[in-house]
Design a protein around this motif. Structure first.
Motif, short mmCIF file in Angstrom:
data_model
loop_
_atom_site.label_atom_id
_atom_site.label_comp_id
_atom_site.label_asym_id
_atom_site.label_seq_id
_atom_site.Cartn_x
_atom_site.Cartn_y
_atom_site.Cartn_z
N MET A 1 1.57 -8.93 2.37
CA MET A 1 1.61 -8.33 1.05
C MET A 1 3.06 -8.27 0.61
N ARG A 2 3.32 -8.91 -0.53
CA ARG A 2 4.71 -9.08 -0.95
C ARG A 2 5.20 -7.95 -1.84
N LYS A 3 4.35 -7.41 -2.68
CA LYS A 3 4.75 -6.33 -3.59
C LYS A 3 3.50 -5.74 -4.22
N HIS A 76 -7.80 3.86 -10.16
CA HIS A 76 -8.95 3.20 -9.54
C HIS A 76 -8.54 2.38 -8.31
N HIS A 77 -7.43 1.65 -8.42
CA HIS A 77 -6.99 0.82 -7.29
C HIS A 77 -5.50 0.51 -7.38
N ILE A 78 -4.98 0.08 -6.24
CA ILE A 78 -3.63 -0.46 -6.16
C ILE A 78 -3.78 -1.90 -5.71
N ALA A 79 -3.17 -2.81 -6.47
CA ALA A 79 -3.26 -4.24 -6.17
C ALA A 79 -1.95 -4.73 -5.58
N PHE A 80 -2.07 -5.57 -4.57
CA PHE A 80 -0.91 -6.16 -3.91
C PHE A 80 -0.93 -7.67 -4.08
N ASP A 81 0.24 -8.23 -4.39
CA ASP A 81 0.41 -9.66 -4.52
C ASP A 81 0.48 -10.27 -3.12
N VAL A 82 -0.29 -11.34 -2.90
CA VAL A 82 -0.25 -12.07 -1.63
C VAL A 82 -0.05 -13.55 -1.91
N GLU A 83 0.56 -14.23 -0.97
CA GLU A 83 0.82 -15.66 -1.14
C GLU A 83 -0.44 -16.48 -0.86
#
Length: 133
Positions: A1-3, A76-83
């Motif tokens: 998870m990048r950010k 509702h949610h927290i989203a994480f950027d993935v490669e």
């Protein structure tokens, strides 16, 4: 998870909430779209380098409608950027997390998405996001 990719907020009325967040951030949403497969309309706001996604249910059976019925408006949610979302799903499954959709699906804002069950993440729904290229 990048950010952190974005924070998702469930709202009862997107138009009303768009007005509120436009006043809060001093700028209108940069994107609005409907994701029919999820029964949701979304608006995205930028705040510095951060994104906020507002989510309104488009039908009473959508996950957002059920969330609003149970918990009311709010995060509702927290989203994480993935490669690489497929590799990240496999990694998280091997760590014992429950993935709600093991096959990534098309989400809003040109992303492939998958979710982790909140029972395994201290009550927080986690979304994994990978930019569609």
């Amino acid at each position: 998870m990048r950010k952190i990719e974005h924070i998702g907020i469930a709202v009862k009325d997107l138009e009303t909430s768009n007005n509120l967040f436009e006043k809060l951030f001093g700028a209108p949403p940069y994107k609005q779209e409907e994701v029919a497969s999820e029964g949701v309309k979304t608006s995205f706001f930028m705040n510095g380098p951060n994104k906020i996604e507002l989510l309104e249910a488009t039908n009473p059976e959508s996950p957002i409608a059920k969330f609003l019925e149970k918990k009311g408006e709010g995060i509702h949610h927290i989203a994480f950027d993935v490669e690489d979302i497929v590799s990240e799903i496999e990694r998280l499954k091997s760590e014992g997390f429950t993935v709600l959709n093991e096959t990534p699906k098309k989400g809003a804002d040109n992303k492939l998405v998958a979710f982790l069950h909140p029972k395994g993440t201290n009550g927080v729904l986690i979304e994994l996001c990978q930019e569609i290229k």
